[in-house]
Design an enzyme around this catalytic site. Structure first.
Site, PDB file in Angstrom:
ATOM      1  N   CYS A 128      13.999   6.992  13.782  1.00 63.88           N
ATOM      2  CA  CYS A 128      13.376   7.964  14.676  1.00 63.88           C
ATOM      3  C   CYS A 128      13.998   7.922  16.059  1.00 63.88           C
ATOM      4  CB  CYS A 128      11.869   7.742  14.733  1.00 63.88           C
ATOM      5  SG  CYS A 128      11.411   6.144  15.368  1.00 63.88           S
ATOM      6  N   ALA A 171       2.921   7.768  13.373  1.00 66.62           N
ATOM      7  CA  ALA A 171       2.762   9.219  13.266  1.00 66.62           C
ATOM      8  C   ALA A 171       2.064   9.621  11.968  1.00 66.62           C
ATOM      9  CB  ALA A 171       4.128   9.886  13.355  1.00 66.62           C
TER      10      ALA A 171
END
Ligand SMILES: [Zn+2]
Length: 339
Positions: A185, A36
């Site tokens: 995450c 990301a």
């Protein structure tokens, strides 16, 4: 295509100017981790016209990545491309003037120095502390600045580490958190706006460091976009810091030991062999097709036999699926791959 036209808006910005653009175009940057943060950073830096960028990542793309890893699409998944390769293919179409180098490896003590010592700046796009401590050690050892970034849920943090000038990552966080002590995450989730924001902050600091700007941020930046917090705090150099004061590179010195790590969001364990080699997939294919389903392409080999499932990379690293314990993963590794 005229170079001056391509960067005209950026050059017109007084913080950069002609001089700054020249420095940017001569700069060499490594992005460690193309998830990301890494995809946003690489996108920014390639469009800004850095001279050379090295994209380093061990994984291939999965459907759950597309929510926040902005350089990838469904077609990349269909093709089974590693992230570093897919990102480079995309970015070369954006700016063919930039030299883009893809490196599909697991970052470890044995290869981190080679990955960073010939660049001007290292960007942290990794998702774990082990890699960050390694980057920190290697950055101090080779005197290469790096920019830490991390995001989880709706919050994120970033900090510039310039050896000899600023405190280092171990001045901020001394010890590696024990396994399970931190959310990941997969347990806490993450929204794509915070990864984008942190990565954009990292990117602008990158330009400042590359052109030696006077406005390089000296503090740690913390942002929580769901709870409306944005703050900076100053940290001091820890007088007893193992890394930047004692120059005892504890993470870097763990060379040549094989290790296992569990992967975020998957019931998988990765095994990295003691010594990296270059595997010939065809040999493994011939051996493994007798016992199960096996396929391979240029980048990796996949094997499945009932519950036993793994992906093997050409450097000898393997991701063993459907396991939760290191022992079980190592057993499968030695039984089917056998090094
Ligand atoms: Zn330190």
């Amino acid at each position: 295509m005229s170079i001056s036209e391509r960067y005209s808006r950026q050059v017109r910005f007084s913080g950069i100017g002609e001089e700054g653009q020249k420095k940017i175009s001569q700069a060499r940057v490594a992005v460690i981790g193309m998830g990301a943060l890494g995809t946003v950073i690489a996108n920014n830096l390639v469009r800004s016209g850095v001279g050379y960028i090295r994209l380093v990542d061990r994984d291939f793309i999965e459907i759950s990545n597309l929510q926040r890893q902005v350089l990838y699409d469904e077609n990349d998944i269909k093709q089974g491309l590693p992230k570093a390769i897919a990102a480079a293919q995309h970015l070369k179409k954006v700016n063919s003037d930039v030299i883009i180098d893809s490196v599909v490896v697991d970052v470890n003590a044995g290869n981190i120095s080679k990955l960073i010592k010939d660049v001007d700046l290292v960007m942290d796009g990794s998702d774990n502390f082990e890699v960050r401590f390694l980057i920190n050690d290697a950055s101090i050892k080779h005197s290469v600045p790096w920019i830490y970034g991390g995001a989880l849920g709706s919050y994120g943090m970033t900090m510039n580490i310039i050896p000899g000038k600023t405190p280092c990552f171990r001045c901020l966080i001394d010890k590696m958190p024990t396994a399970g002590a931190h959310d990941t995450c997969s347990t806490a989730g993450v929204i794509n706006m915070i990864t984008g924001i942190v990565a954009n902050y990292q990117s602008v600091e990158a330009l400042k460091i590359l052109i030696n700007s006077l406005t390089i941020r000296q503090e740690v930046l913390f942002i929580d976009i769901w709870n409306n917090t944005i703050e900076t705090f100053k940290i001091n150099k820890n007088g007893e810091c193992k890394a930047c004061v004692d120059k005892e590179f504890e993470f870097l010195s763990r060379k040549f030991s094989s290790y296992a790590s569990s992967l975020c969001g998957q019931n998988s364990i990765q095994i990295v062999p003691a010594i990296e080699g270059k595997l010939d997939f065809k040999t493994f294919y011939d051996k493994l097709k007798k016992v199960g389903d096996v396929t391979f392409n240029k980048f990796f080999l996949s094997f499945k036999k009932g519950e036993i499932e793994f992906t093997l990379f050409s450097d000898g690293r393997a991701i063993i699926k459907n396991v939760t314990e290191e022992k079980a993963a190592r057993a499968i590794y030695s039984e089917y791959i056998g090094m």
